[in-house]
Design an enzyme around this catalytic site. Structure first.
Site, PDB file in Angstrom:
ATOM      1  N   VAL A  22       0.870  -1.084   0.052  1.00 14.50           N
ATOM      2  CA  VAL A  22       0.092  -0.107  -0.015  1.00 14.50           C
ATOM      3  C   VAL A  22       0.822   1.177  -0.010  1.00 14.50           C
ATOM      4  O   VAL A  22       0.373   2.083  -0.718  1.00 14.50           O
ATOM      5  CB  VAL A  22      -0.931   0.112   1.230  1.00 14.50           C
ATOM      6  CG1 VAL A  22      -1.712   1.412   1.417  1.00 14.50           C
ATOM      7  CG2 VAL A  22      -1.957  -1.056   1.028  1.00 14.50           C
ATOM      8  N   GLY A  23       1.819   1.440   0.771  1.00 20.43           N
ATOM      9  CA  GLY A  23       2.916   2.130   0.737  1.00 20.43           C
ATOM     10  C   GLY A  23       3.449   2.737  -0.604  1.00 20.43           C
ATOM     11  O   GLY A  23       3.393   3.848  -0.909  1.00 20.43           O
ATOM     12  N   ARG A  42      12.459   0.159   6.159  1.00 19.04           N
ATOM     13  CA  ARG A  42      13.751  -0.118   6.982  1.00 19.04           C
ATOM     14  C   ARG A  42      14.753  -0.946   5.902  1.00 19.04           C
ATOM     15  O   ARG A  42      15.830  -0.939   6.127  1.00 19.04           O
ATOM     16  CB  ARG A  42      13.242  -1.628   7.691  1.00 19.04           C
ATOM     17  CG  ARG A  42      12.398  -0.841   8.985  1.00 19.04           C
ATOM     18  CD  ARG A  42      12.218  -1.904   9.967  1.00 19.04           C
ATOM     19  NE  ARG A  42      11.203  -2.814   9.289  1.00 19.04           N
ATOM     20  CZ  ARG A  42      10.632  -3.880   9.984  1.00 19.04           C
ATOM     21  NH1 ARG A  42      11.088  -4.003  11.253  1.00 19.04           N
ATOM     22  NH2 ARG A  42       9.658  -4.599   9.774  1.00 19.04           N
ATOM     23  N   ARG A  43      14.205  -1.515   4.606  1.00 19.51           N
ATOM     24  CA  ARG A  43      15.050  -2.176   3.623  1.00 19.51           C
ATOM     25  C   ARG A  43      15.655  -1.534   2.588  1.00 19.51           C
ATOM     26  O   ARG A  43      14.926  -1.104   1.571  1.00 19.51           O
ATOM     27  CB  ARG A  43      14.328  -3.474   3.183  1.00 19.51           C
ATOM     28  CG  ARG A  43      13.953  -4.439   4.383  1.00 19.51           C
ATOM     29  CD  ARG A  43      12.890  -5.370   3.567  1.00 19.51           C
ATOM     30  NE  ARG A  43      11.746  -4.822   3.430  1.00 19.51           N
ATOM     31  CZ  ARG A  43      10.770  -5.596   2.535  1.00 19.51           C
ATOM     32  NH1 ARG A  43      11.029  -6.796   1.901  1.00 19.51           N
ATOM     33  NH2 ARG A  43       9.520  -4.914   2.317  1.00 19.51           N
ATOM     34  N   ASP A  68      14.077   2.377  10.800  1.00 13.43           N
ATOM     35  CA  ASP A  68      13.062   1.722  11.489  1.00 13.43           C
ATOM     36  C   ASP A  68      12.265   2.377  12.322  1.00 13.43           C
ATOM     37  O   ASP A  68      12.593   3.166  13.344  1.00 13.43           O
ATOM     38  CB  ASP A  68      13.999   0.520  12.264  1.00 13.43           C
ATOM     39  CG  ASP A  68      13.083  -0.380  13.155  1.00 13.43           C
ATOM     40  OD1 ASP A  68      11.836  -0.106  13.281  1.00 13.43           O
ATOM     41  OD2 ASP A  68      13.714  -1.224  13.689  1.00 13.43           O
ATOM     42  N   TYR A 159      -2.504  -5.524  18.445  1.00  7.16           N
ATOM     43  CA  TYR A 159      -2.362  -4.876  17.201  1.00  7.16           C
ATOM     44  C   TYR A 159      -3.818  -4.178  16.940  1.00  7.16           C
ATOM     45  O   TYR A 159      -3.825  -2.968  16.563  1.00  7.16           O
ATOM     46  CB  TYR A 159      -2.559  -5.947  16.045  1.00  7.16           C
ATOM     47  CG  TYR A 159      -2.853  -5.554  14.689  1.00  7.16           C
ATOM     48  CD1 TYR A 159      -1.811  -4.786  13.841  1.00  7.16           C
ATOM     49  CD2 TYR A 159      -4.003  -5.915  13.819  1.00  7.16           C
ATOM     50  CE1 TYR A 159      -1.991  -4.394  12.488  1.00  7.16           C
ATOM     51  CE2 TYR A 159      -4.128  -5.420  12.664  1.00  7.16           C
ATOM     52  CZ  TYR A 159      -3.169  -4.646  12.131  1.00  7.16           C
ATOM     53  OH  TYR A 159      -3.256  -4.122  10.758  1.00  7.16           O
TER      54      TYR A 159
END
Length: 275
Positions: A22-23, A42-43, A68, A159
């Site tokens: 979605v991002g 993060r990646r 992060d 969550y």
């Protein structure tokens, strides 16, 4: 001349959790409308690949910031990294959960990391990036939340609680900032066809095709385009609903009945993600 995304909000947008799913769909949607984008995730390899794709397809400027978002200094670092930009749109999309599990079956650090990413992160992002928007009298903030926010449910304790936080935060900021030219949208998603959802299912031994009928999963591109079309229609937008600006699907059910219904749903669909 019709008002554009950039003329209404500003030249730059930030997508937290913008490397895929979605991002990434939000980033492509914003770029296709002429907005430069900052991708945060993060990646680094996935982040850079996504940035190159956006530049090639849309011809806008793209920055990447590898962070992060559960780290204590993440939003301060992001603020510093974008200090020279006029950020007109901030999409906080980080915060999916790879699977639903009984509360005590996850360690405490995992729960606390989720709270930092899903609660502290969006609150700090709204504070740091919303303040300049309010001062300028224009801007928009999207907090991506989940149908898990509607009621408590077994295996969804942390969550669901964090996503309820996001929903109430978005609605409250909408009420405070709407008269000053800043739009806030709490985007409520159900299960969405993303790489993280596929990875979670495969990790538990099943091919993606067994997860659900494809028609049961929202398409990330459609999610992003719909939200961008309705940034000014807050405080809440429920993707896939016949009444997207309406209330909880549990309606007037007593809280106990809503919690039991949510628990049955979590049991039937034990893997959840929003990004």
């Amino acid at each position: 001349m019709a008002e554009t995304l950039t003329s209404r909000y500003g030249p730059w947008g930030i997508v937290a959790g913008g490397s895929d799913g979605v991002g990434a769909a939000f980033a492509h949607g914003m770029a296709s409308r002429g907005m430069n984008v900052v991708l945060v995730a993060r990646r680094p390899p996935v982040l850079e690949a996504s940035a190159e794709d956006i530049r090639a397809r849309h011809g806008v400027e793209v920055r990447t910031v590898a962070l992060d978002l559960s780290a204590p200094a993440a939003l301060a670092e992001l603020t510093w990294a974008t200090a020279d930009l006029e950020v007109g749109l901030f999409v906080y999309n980080a915060g999916g959960d790879d699977r639903s599990t009984a509360f005590l079956d996850k360690d405490l650090d995992t729960h606390l990391e989720l709270v930092r990413r899903n609660c502290v992160g969006p609150l700090e992002a709204a504070y740091r990036f919303g303040a300049p928007m309010v001062a300028r009298g224009r801007g928009a903030v999207v907090l991506v939340t989940s149908g898990a926010a509607w009621a408590g449910g077994a295996t969804l304790a942390a969550y669901g609680a964090t996503k309820a936080f996001d929903l109430i935060l978005a609605e409250s900021l909408w009420a405070e900032w709407r008269a000053g030219g800043v739009d806030v949208l709490g985007l409520v998603l159900g299960r969405t066809d993303t790489p993280s959802l596929r990875r979670a299912f495969v990790a538990e031994g099943g091919p993606h095709g067994d997860l659900a009928d494809p028609g049961d999963l929202a398409d990330p591109g459609e999610v992003a385009e719909e939200a961008l079309d309705h940034l000014g229609d807050g405080p809440t937008w429920i993707h896939g609903s016949d009444t997207p600006t309406g209330g909880s699907p549990f309606g007037a059910l007593p809280r106990r009945d809503a919690v039991l219904a949510m628990s049955r749903g979590a049991s039937a669909h034990s893997r959840r993600t929003v990004n």
